[in-house]
Design a protein around this motif. Structure first.
Motif, PDB file in Angstrom:
ATOM      1  N   ALA A 169     -69.754 -54.710 -11.597  1.00  0.00           N
ATOM      2  CA  ALA A 169     -70.271 -54.383 -10.278  1.00  0.00           C
ATOM      3  C   ALA A 169     -69.169 -54.492  -9.119  1.00  0.00           C
ATOM      4  O   ALA A 169     -69.278 -53.669  -8.333  1.00  0.00           O
ATOM      5  CB  ALA A 169     -71.637 -55.406  -9.940  1.00  0.00           C
ATOM      6  N   ILE A 170     -68.194 -55.543  -9.469  1.00  0.00           N
ATOM      7  CA  ILE A 170     -67.159 -55.582  -8.264  1.00  0.00           C
ATOM      8  C   ILE A 170     -66.380 -54.327  -8.541  1.00  0.00           C
ATOM      9  O   ILE A 170     -65.851 -53.746  -7.562  1.00  0.00           O
ATOM     10  CB  ILE A 170     -66.373 -56.896  -8.542  1.00  0.00           C
ATOM     11  N   ASN A 171     -66.044 -53.947  -9.530  1.00  0.00           N
ATOM     12  CA  ASN A 171     -65.056 -52.602  -9.955  1.00  0.00           C
ATOM     13  C   ASN A 171     -65.858 -51.412  -9.516  1.00  0.00           C
ATOM     14  O   ASN A 171     -65.030 -50.687  -8.594  1.00  0.00           O
ATOM     15  CB  ASN A 171     -64.679 -52.561 -11.260  1.00  0.00           C
ATOM     16  N   ARG A 172     -67.097 -51.334  -9.563  1.00  0.00           N
ATOM     17  CA  ARG A 172     -67.788 -50.311  -8.918  1.00  0.00           C
ATOM     18  C   ARG A 172     -67.801 -50.188  -7.625  1.00  0.00           C
ATOM     19  O   ARG A 172     -67.700 -49.122  -6.807  1.00  0.00           O
ATOM     20  CB  ARG A 172     -69.214 -50.335  -9.658  1.00  0.00           C
ATOM     21  N   ARG A 173     -68.052 -51.351  -6.843  1.00  0.00           N
ATOM     22  CA  ARG A 173     -68.138 -51.493  -5.490  1.00  0.00           C
ATOM     23  C   ARG A 173     -66.603 -51.223  -4.886  1.00  0.00           C
ATOM     24  O   ARG A 173     -66.566 -50.644  -3.534  1.00  0.00           O
ATOM     25  CB  ARG A 173     -68.673 -52.802  -4.987  1.00  0.00           C
ATOM     26  N   MET A 174     -65.611 -51.730  -5.394  1.00  0.00           N
ATOM     27  CA  MET A 174     -64.248 -51.428  -4.926  1.00  0.00           C
ATOM     28  C   MET A 174     -64.079 -49.613  -5.077  1.00  0.00           C
ATOM     29  O   MET A 174     -63.431 -49.280  -4.167  1.00  0.00           O
ATOM     30  CB  MET A 174     -63.079 -52.098  -5.761  1.00  0.00           C
ATOM     31  N   GLU A 175     -64.241 -49.152  -6.003  1.00  0.00           N
ATOM     32  CA  GLU A 175     -64.166 -47.736  -5.952  1.00  0.00           C
ATOM     33  C   GLU A 175     -64.840 -47.131  -5.033  1.00  0.00           C
ATOM     34  O   GLU A 175     -64.465 -46.082  -4.278  1.00  0.00           O
ATOM     35  CB  GLU A 175     -64.783 -47.072  -7.316  1.00  0.00           C
ATOM     36  N   THR A 176     -66.369 -47.576  -4.885  1.00  0.00           N
ATOM     37  CA  THR A 176     -67.116 -46.801  -3.866  1.00  0.00           C
ATOM     38  C   THR A 176     -66.578 -47.279  -2.447  1.00  0.00           C
ATOM     39  O   THR A 176     -66.428 -46.332  -1.387  1.00  0.00           O
ATOM     40  CB  THR A 176     -68.440 -47.440  -3.690  1.00  0.00           C
ATOM     41  N   ALA A 177     -65.846 -48.507  -2.286  1.00  0.00           N
ATOM     42  CA  ALA A 177     -65.224 -48.733  -0.966  1.00  0.00           C
ATOM     43  C   ALA A 177     -64.184 -47.860  -0.552  1.00  0.00           C
ATOM     44  O   ALA A 177     -63.918 -47.542   0.593  1.00  0.00           O
ATOM     45  CB  ALA A 177     -64.803 -50.262  -1.343  1.00  0.00           C
ATOM     46  N   LYS A 178     -63.367 -47.428  -1.351  1.00  0.00           N
ATOM     47  CA  LYS A 178     -62.247 -46.349  -1.170  1.00  0.00           C
ATOM     48  C   LYS A 178     -62.689 -45.358  -0.606  1.00  0.00           C
ATOM     49  O   LYS A 178     -62.405 -44.758   0.432  1.00  0.00           O
ATOM     50  CB  LYS A 178     -61.375 -46.017  -2.460  1.00  0.00           C
ATOM     51  N   ALA A 179     -63.810 -44.792  -1.332  1.00  0.00           N
ATOM     52  CA  ALA A 179     -64.520 -43.192  -0.973  1.00  0.00           C
ATOM     53  C   ALA A 179     -65.043 -43.688   0.465  1.00  0.00           C
ATOM     54  O   ALA A 179     -65.032 -42.532   1.337  1.00  0.00           O
ATOM     55  CB  ALA A 179     -65.506 -43.117  -1.803  1.00  0.00           C
ATOM     56  N   GLU A 180     -65.688 -44.577   0.748  1.00  0.00           N
ATOM     57  CA  GLU A 180     -66.174 -44.943   2.203  1.00  0.00           C
ATOM     58  C   GLU A 180     -65.322 -45.190   3.145  1.00  0.00           C
ATOM     59  O   GLU A 180     -65.460 -44.588   4.416  1.00  0.00           O
ATOM     60  CB  GLU A 180     -67.381 -46.505   1.968  1.00  0.00           C
ATOM     61  N   ILE A 181     -64.391 -45.756   2.960  1.00  0.00           N
ATOM     62  CA  ILE A 181     -63.263 -46.006   3.947  1.00  0.00           C
ATOM     63  C   ILE A 181     -62.647 -44.681   4.420  1.00  0.00           C
ATOM     64  O   ILE A 181     -62.317 -44.608   5.572  1.00  0.00           O
ATOM     65  CB  ILE A 181     -62.165 -47.242   3.491  1.00  0.00           C
ATOM     66  N   ALA A 182     -62.469 -43.943   3.299  1.00  0.00           N
ATOM     67  CA  ALA A 182     -62.009 -42.652   3.738  1.00  0.00           C
ATOM     68  C   ALA A 182     -62.761 -41.939   4.694  1.00  0.00           C
ATOM     69  O   ALA A 182     -62.323 -40.819   5.234  1.00  0.00           O
ATOM     70  CB  ALA A 182     -62.064 -41.643   2.353  1.00  0.00           C
ATOM     71  N   ALA A 183     -64.283 -42.343   4.889  1.00  0.00           N
ATOM     72  CA  ALA A 183     -64.951 -41.441   5.776  1.00  0.00           C
ATOM     73  C   ALA A 183     -65.124 -42.262   7.189  1.00  0.00           C
ATOM     74  O   ALA A 183     -65.903 -41.760   8.023  1.00  0.00           O
ATOM     75  CB  ALA A 183     -66.431 -41.547   5.114  1.00  0.00           C
ATOM     76  N   CYS A 184     -64.134 -43.252   7.381  1.00  0.00           N
ATOM     77  CA  CYS A 184     -64.482 -44.044   8.718  1.00  0.00           C
ATOM     78  C   CYS A 184     -64.262 -43.138   9.815  1.00  0.00           C
ATOM     79  O   CYS A 184     -64.730 -43.636  11.014  1.00  0.00           O
ATOM     80  CB  CYS A 184     -63.675 -45.140   8.385  1.00  0.00           C
ATOM     81  N   ASP A 185     -63.451 -42.111   9.823  1.00  0.00           N
ATOM     82  CA  ASP A 185     -63.065 -41.215  10.932  1.00  0.00           C
ATOM     83  C   ASP A 185     -64.390 -40.572  11.510  1.00  0.00           C
ATOM     84  O   ASP A 185     -64.480 -40.121  12.626  1.00  0.00           O
ATOM     85  CB  ASP A 185     -62.019 -40.266  10.650  1.00  0.00           C
ATOM     86  N   GLU A 186     -65.431 -40.473  10.766  1.00  0.00           N
ATOM     87  CA  GLU A 186     -66.589 -39.988  10.934  1.00  0.00           C
ATOM     88  C   GLU A 186     -67.447 -40.888  12.025  1.00  0.00           C
ATOM     89  O   GLU A 186     -68.378 -40.294  12.490  1.00  0.00           O
ATOM     90  CB  GLU A 186     -67.419 -39.453   9.845  1.00  0.00           C
ATOM     91  N   PHE A 187     -67.224 -41.896  12.227  1.00  0.00           N
ATOM     92  CA  PHE A 187     -67.918 -42.901  12.786  1.00  0.00           C
ATOM     93  C   PHE A 187     -67.365 -42.984  14.362  1.00  0.00           C
ATOM     94  O   PHE A 187     -66.159 -42.744  14.619  1.00  0.00           O
ATOM     95  CB  PHE A 187     -67.742 -44.196  12.172  1.00  0.00           C
ATOM     96  N   ASP A 188     -68.286 -43.430  15.276  1.00  0.00           N
ATOM     97  CA  ASP A 188     -67.976 -43.538  16.658  1.00  0.00           C
ATOM     98  C   ASP A 188     -66.749 -44.245  16.955  1.00  0.00           C
ATOM     99  O   ASP A 188     -66.093 -44.408  17.744  1.00  0.00           O
ATOM    100  CB  ASP A 188     -68.910 -43.708  17.569  1.00  0.00           C
ATOM    101  N   ILE A 189     -66.779 -45.748  16.113  1.00  0.00           N
ATOM    102  CA  ILE A 189     -65.974 -46.800  16.340  1.00  0.00           C
ATOM    103  C   ILE A 189     -65.435 -47.464  15.125  1.00  0.00           C
ATOM    104  O   ILE A 189     -66.599 -47.494  14.383  1.00  0.00           O
ATOM    105  CB  ILE A 189     -66.298 -47.611  17.507  1.00  0.00           C
ATOM    106  N   ASN A 190     -64.289 -47.590  14.847  1.00  0.00           N
ATOM    107  CA  ASN A 190     -64.059 -48.520  13.988  1.00  0.00           C
ATOM    108  C   ASN A 190     -63.599 -49.942  14.189  1.00  0.00           C
ATOM    109  O   ASN A 190     -62.993 -50.133  15.314  1.00  0.00           O
ATOM    110  CB  ASN A 190     -62.687 -47.853  13.205  1.00  0.00           C
TER     111      ASN A 190
END
Ligand code: 5GP
Length: 215
Positions: A169-190
């Motif tokens: 689960a940790i490895n899966r969450r780390m993979e997902t985290a990378k994809a999520e962080i790549a989308a952070c510019d779509e947000f109003d504030i980081n």
């Protein structure tokens, strides 16, 4: 006959009058605030502190098909549903948004959130990226906040320290985290959650503006 402008101003004054009597803000809709960030980044802790400082905020409780973790309570941490029940609710359009994350469904129950916003109460959703995008589409005025870890190493360490997920689960969450962080510019504030106190203050400034927080 009253023209529209006069009509509105009488209506607004009546709402102000009722607001004073009932002690609630009837004049404006509540804000919709979305908090997103990879699993383990500390959103839960931030939200707890935010709620303690601002008890008027409504924290939406999501539904999920994942298994409860040790200590999690149905109806408090999540509404734990079977896939069948969740899919039936999707069909009935009972979710404001929903997404699949790490093999499970997660969704925001529609009725509570819409009701609170219409009552003038601000609502916070703690959801992942796909859900946040759906909210942005249906609520363009929503405030979208993305919480970042100080580094990927630190994020992995936090997931391990939490001790609630298996190695897979940790490895899966780390993979997902990378994809999520790549989308952070779509947000109003980081906001980087390095020091909880500093991150909390930044979240408060984003939601309420300087004046309420920095007095
Ligand atoms: P966890 O299993 O760690 O509690 O949550 C996994 C992910 O699902 C987190 O990123 C969390 O923010 C997200 N999540 C929780 N509730 C919802 C929801 O109602 N909708 C969506 N789209 N994501 C959610």
């Amino acid at each position: 006959m009253l023209d529209n402008q006069q009509n509105n101003s009488i209506f607004d004054r009546f709402k102000d009058f009722l607001s004073k009597i009932f002690g609630k803000n009837l004049s404006t809709q509540g804000k919709l605030i979305v908090l997103t960030g990879p699993s383990g980044v500390g959103k839960g802790t931030l939200l707890k502190a935010l709620k303690a400082n601002h008890p008027d905020l409504f924290l939406s409780i999501s539904a999920t098909t994942r298994q409860p973790r040790v200590g999690e309570v149905d109806g408090k941490d999540y509404f734990f549903l079977t896939r069948e029940d969740f899919e039936a609710k999707i069909k009935d359009n009972l979710f404001l948004e929903w997404a699949e994350y790490a093999g499970n469904y997660y969704g925001t129950p529609r009725s509570n959130v819409e009701g609170k916003i219409n009552e003038g109460v601000s609502v916070v959703l703690e959801i992942e990226v796909i859900g946040a995008r759906k909210i942005k589409d249906s609520f363009p005025d929503a405030l979208l906040i993305f919480i970042l870890p100080p580094s990927m190493e630190e994020l992995e360490q936090r997931l391990r320290d939490r001790g609630k997920d298996s190695e897979t689960a940790i490895n899966r969450r780390m993979e997902t985290a990378k994809a999520e962080i790549a989308a952070c510019d779509e947000f109003d504030i980081n906001i980087v959650n390095d020091d909880l106190k500093v991150a909390l203050q930044k979240v408060e400034v984003a939601i309420f503006g300087d004046s309420k927080v920095l007095k």
